[in-house]
Scaffold this motif. Structure first.
Motif, mmCIF file in Angstrom:
data_model
loop_
_atom_site.group_PDB
_atom_site.id
_atom_site.type_symbol
_atom_site.label_atom_id
_atom_site.label_comp_id
_atom_site.label_asym_id
_atom_site.label_seq_id
_atom_site.Cartn_x
_atom_site.Cartn_y
_atom_site.Cartn_z
ATOM 1 N N PRO A 20 0.736 -1.286 -0.015
ATOM 2 C CA PRO A 20 0.008 0.037 0.097
ATOM 3 C C PRO A 20 0.896 1.430 0.069
ATOM 4 O O PRO A 20 1.972 1.280 0.648
ATOM 5 C CB PRO A 20 -0.775 -0.105 1.324
ATOM 6 C CG PRO A 20 -0.829 -1.588 1.803
ATOM 7 C CD PRO A 20 0.504 -2.118 1.103
ATOM 8 N N SER A 21 0.341 2.438 -0.604
ATOM 9 C CA SER A 21 0.971 3.482 -0.704
ATOM 10 C C SER A 21 1.579 4.077 0.542
ATOM 11 O O SER A 21 2.762 4.790 0.664
ATOM 12 C CB SER A 21 0.291 4.654 -1.417
ATOM 13 O OG SER A 21 -0.978 4.890 -0.802
ATOM 14 N N ARG A 22 0.935 4.037 1.685
ATOM 15 C CA ARG A 22 1.249 4.393 2.975
ATOM 16 C C ARG A 22 2.503 3.844 3.575
ATOM 17 O O ARG A 22 3.290 4.417 4.397
ATOM 18 C CB ARG A 22 0.268 4.408 4.102
ATOM 19 C CG ARG A 22 -0.069 2.943 4.531
ATOM 20 C CD ARG A 22 -1.387 2.779 5.274
ATOM 21 N NE ARG A 22 -1.562 1.675 5.826
ATOM 22 C CZ ARG A 22 -2.220 0.623 5.079
ATOM 23 N NH1 ARG A 22 -2.699 0.822 3.993
ATOM 24 N NH2 ARG A 22 -2.397 -0.535 5.724
ATOM 25 N N TYR A 23 2.997 2.722 2.809
ATOM 26 C CA TYR A 23 4.035 2.052 3.291
ATOM 27 C C TYR A 23 5.369 2.227 2.412
ATOM 28 O O TYR A 23 6.536 1.837 2.705
ATOM 29 C CB TYR A 23 3.813 0.498 3.577
ATOM 30 C CG TYR A 23 3.033 0.215 4.749
ATOM 31 C CD1 TYR A 23 3.502 0.463 5.957
ATOM 32 C CD2 TYR A 23 1.863 -0.662 4.553
ATOM 33 C CE1 TYR A 23 2.612 0.263 7.034
ATOM 34 C CE2 TYR A 23 1.209 -0.706 5.679
ATOM 35 C CZ TYR A 23 1.551 -0.535 7.098
ATOM 36 O OH TYR A 23 0.911 -0.712 8.058
ATOM 37 N N LEU A 24 5.314 2.751 1.336
ATOM 38 C CA LEU A 24 6.122 2.865 0.409
ATOM 39 C C LEU A 24 7.488 3.709 0.893
ATOM 40 O O LEU A 24 8.708 3.486 0.311
ATOM 41 C CB LEU A 24 5.659 3.547 -0.753
ATOM 42 C CG LEU A 24 4.839 2.980 -1.605
ATOM 43 C CD1 LEU A 24 4.163 3.523 -2.909
ATOM 44 C CD2 LEU A 24 4.965 0.997 -1.955
ATOM 45 N N ASP A 25 7.459 4.686 1.878
ATOM 46 C CA ASP A 25 8.835 5.468 2.456
ATOM 47 C C ASP A 25 9.439 4.347 3.431
ATOM 48 O O ASP A 25 10.603 4.732 3.625
ATOM 49 C CB ASP A 25 8.191 6.719 2.798
ATOM 50 C CG ASP A 25 7.638 7.563 1.924
ATOM 51 O OD1 ASP A 25 7.891 7.318 0.616
ATOM 52 O OD2 ASP A 25 6.846 8.657 2.279
ATOM 53 N N ILE A 26 8.966 3.517 3.808
ATOM 54 C CA ILE A 26 9.330 2.935 5.018
ATOM 55 C C ILE A 26 9.532 1.201 4.608
ATOM 56 O O ILE A 26 10.148 0.454 5.242
ATOM 57 C CB ILE A 26 8.691 2.653 6.338
ATOM 58 C CG1 ILE A 26 7.328 2.278 6.350
ATOM 59 C CG2 ILE A 26 8.746 3.928 6.952
ATOM 60 C CD1 ILE A 26 6.785 1.935 7.771
ATOM 61 N N GLY A 27 8.785 0.659 3.544
ATOM 62 C CA GLY A 27 8.901 -0.503 3.261
ATOM 63 C C GLY A 27 10.317 -0.904 2.448
ATOM 64 O O GLY A 27 10.971 0.078 1.908
ATOM 65 N N PRO A 28 10.446 -2.151 2.027
ATOM 66 C CA PRO A 28 11.763 -2.339 1.096
ATOM 67 C C PRO A 28 11.802 -1.789 -0.194
ATOM 68 O O PRO A 28 10.890 -1.806 -0.859
ATOM 69 C CB PRO A 28 11.705 -4.016 0.848
ATOM 70 C CG PRO A 28 10.702 -4.326 2.246
ATOM 71 C CD PRO A 28 9.742 -3.501 2.379
ATOM 72 N N ARG A 29 12.945 -1.118 -0.263
ATOM 73 C CA ARG A 29 13.313 -0.201 -1.508
ATOM 74 C C ARG A 29 14.732 -0.297 -1.615
ATOM 75 O O ARG A 29 15.303 -0.527 -1.010
ATOM 76 C CB ARG A 29 12.556 1.129 -1.733
ATOM 77 C CG ARG A 29 13.011 1.907 -0.530
ATOM 78 C CD ARG A 29 12.258 2.957 0.152
ATOM 79 N NE ARG A 29 12.806 3.842 0.987
ATOM 80 C CZ ARG A 29 12.878 3.499 2.573
ATOM 81 N NH1 ARG A 29 12.303 2.225 2.860
ATOM 82 N NH2 ARG A 29 13.640 4.236 3.342
ATOM 83 N N VAL A 30 15.152 -0.082 -2.979
ATOM 84 C CA VAL A 30 16.489 0.226 -3.425
ATOM 85 C C VAL A 30 16.890 1.457 -3.523
ATOM 86 O O VAL A 30 16.342 2.278 -4.108
ATOM 87 C CB VAL A 30 16.569 -0.751 -4.598
ATOM 88 C CG1 VAL A 30 18.073 -0.384 -5.224
ATOM 89 C CG2 VAL A 30 16.281 -2.130 -4.516
ATOM 90 N N GLU A 31 18.009 1.743 -2.935
ATOM 91 C CA GLU A 31 18.744 3.125 -2.969
ATOM 92 C C GLU A 31 20.160 2.943 -3.187
ATOM 93 O O GLU A 31 20.605 2.001 -2.928
ATOM 94 C CB GLU A 31 18.478 3.742 -1.776
ATOM 95 C CG GLU A 31 17.048 4.162 -1.430
ATOM 96 C CD GLU A 31 16.988 5.079 -0.103
ATOM 97 O OE1 GLU A 31 18.004 5.409 0.637
ATOM 98 O OE2 GLU A 31 15.794 5.563 0.478
ATOM 99 N N ARG A 32 20.793 3.688 -4.219
ATOM 100 C CA ARG A 32 22.191 3.896 -4.500
ATOM 101 C C ARG A 32 22.901 4.792 -3.637
ATOM 102 O O ARG A 32 22.510 6.009 -3.580
ATOM 103 C CB ARG A 32 22.308 4.002 -5.864
ATOM 104 C CG ARG A 32 23.639 4.093 -6.503
ATOM 105 C CD ARG A 32 23.729 3.972 -7.949
ATOM 106 N NE ARG A 32 23.252 2.725 -8.535
ATOM 107 C CZ ARG A 32 23.184 2.040 -9.706
ATOM 108 N NH1 ARG A 32 23.668 2.868 -10.654
ATOM 109 N NH2 ARG A 32 22.605 1.003 -9.983
#
Length: 399
Positions: free
Chosen positions: A26-38
């Motif tokens: 859900p969009s409310r979790y996109l800032d703390i859910g697993p994601r890739v950063e360089r």
């Protein structure tokens, strides 16, 4: 020997592409859910259990990181070693572009399997770790549960989909709730999944052991037995690798890595789990097999010699090796000693793997290595090792 049958590998690994969770949470979790950063890092080191590094915007190496809550995990070449010469398989931090595409792309993985004489492959997770410990350790349990489901949806609907069974789905469960774990096993079994990750020694994760007097894990094991789902326990799935001292080299730990599988099998043999669930199947992924004859001999000897005091005889009414031969699979990629002991290990209890794309992998020479190891074995035995037992263990629709 006739030409080596096409291999079914019961232990490979997938490096999740960056969109696994961002496409599904859900969009409310996109800032703390697993994601890739360089980011740029230097001084990446491994201390036997964890990695350390320095963020270094000036002189650091560009590195792709998984970021989740307050967790950051860099990609390392040793987990994406396929295609690199052995001397270049190092702790060097890397980006997706520096990996072989087969590490994370379905089409490229199938192509790399073709190169390696592999027909089908079961892959363990990377960012979630070998049994989903990453989500067990998270702060937000609601988010963690969504992450588990998202991973499994990606595994079934994207990674394995459309491959004609060549990419075999392997799912994870919410380890913090045994009833939810059982429900997730059943949810995935309903869409054709017959393999689930579990910890070799859950006690090391702060969870009840398989000896728990209240039989905490029974609902999970019941779901696995009911759905013909094999419990796959990879070395390291207890987040604690055997080591002799904090200053011992990683080579010592790698040499001893089978120890957790040996300990786990001892747990299961004396816990009564395999007696209560006689159709439950266990697989010791990357545990190798050469140690099995002695531990089975010792367990049977303990069962006979110490039966008056060392264990509850009502839980283990027959010699422990009985349950091993009925319900347990060893998994290996290089083990000539084990192959010389097949009569004691049991030819029906052995499966084969390539460990792609890790630093221990035999890719792209698995066929040649297998042919050399299996020289002198009869065709029926070779068939069972490289594919027949895997078909039985994983309920596969292959010949």
């Amino acid at each position: 020997m006739r030409e080596l049958p096409k291999i079914i590998s019961v232990d490979d690994h997938v490096i999740e592409p960056p969109n696994v969770w961002t496409d599904r949470l859900p969009s409310r979790y996109l800032d703390i859910g697993p994601r890739v950063e360089r980011r740029k890092v230097s001084n990446l080191q491994f201390n036997g259990t964890t990695y350390t590094w320095d963020l270094d915007d000036e002189d650091g190496v560009e590195t792709d990181f998984w970021v989740y809550e307050d967790l950051t995990v860099p990609h390392r070449r040793i987990i994406a070693a396929a295609g690199y010469p052995k001397d270049e398989v190092t702790l060097t931090p890397i980006t997706y572009e520096q990996m072989r595409p087969g590490c994370y792309e379905q089409k490229a993985r199938l192509e790399d399997m073709d190169i390696n004489w592999v027909e089908a492959s079961l892959s363990f997770p990377t960012f979630p770790r070998f049994c989903g410990q990453t989500f067990l350790e998270a702060k937000d349990r609601e988010l963690a549960g969504l992450c588990v489901r998202a991973y499994n949806d990606w595994m079934v609907e994207e990674w394995s989909a459309g491959t004609g069974g060549r990419l075999i789905p392997l799912c994870i469960v919410p380890l913090w709730d045994v009833h939810e774990a059982a429900a997730e096993v059943r949810r995935n079994a309903a869409r054709g999944v017959h393999a689930v990750c579990f910890s070799e020694i859950p006690y090391h994760l702060g969870l009840p052991s398989v000896h728990d007097r209240d039989r905490y894990w029974d609902p999970f094991f019941a779901a696995c037995e009911e759905t013909d789902t094999v419990v796959c326990m990879h070395i390291g799935s207890s987040s604690k690798m055997p080591a002799t001292s904090p200053d011992a080299s990683a080579a010592v730990q790698a040499t001893l890595s089978f120890n957790n599988a040996m300990g786990s099998l001892s747990d299961f043999l004396f816990s009564g789990v395999l007696v209560r669930f006689p159709r439950l199947k266990l697989a010791y992924s990357e545990g190798q097999i050469g140690w099995l004859p002695y531990i089975l001999e010792r367990a049977d000897d303990v069962w006979n010699q110490f039966r008056g005091w060392a264990f509850d005889r009502s839980l283990v009414p027959e010699p422990p090796s009985t349950y091993y031969r009925r319900q347990v699979y060893g998994c290996f990629f290089r083990d000539t000693h084990g192959l010389r002991s097949l009569d004691e290990i049991g030819v029906d209890n052995v499966t084969f793997e390539t460990d792609y794309p890790h630093s221990d992998s035999t890719w792209p020479e698995t066929k040649q290595i297998a042919e050399a190891m299996f020289a002198g074995l009869d065709d029926e035995t070779v068939y069972k090792i490289v594919r027949g037992n895997a078909i039985e263990m994983l309920s596969l629709d292959f010949d």
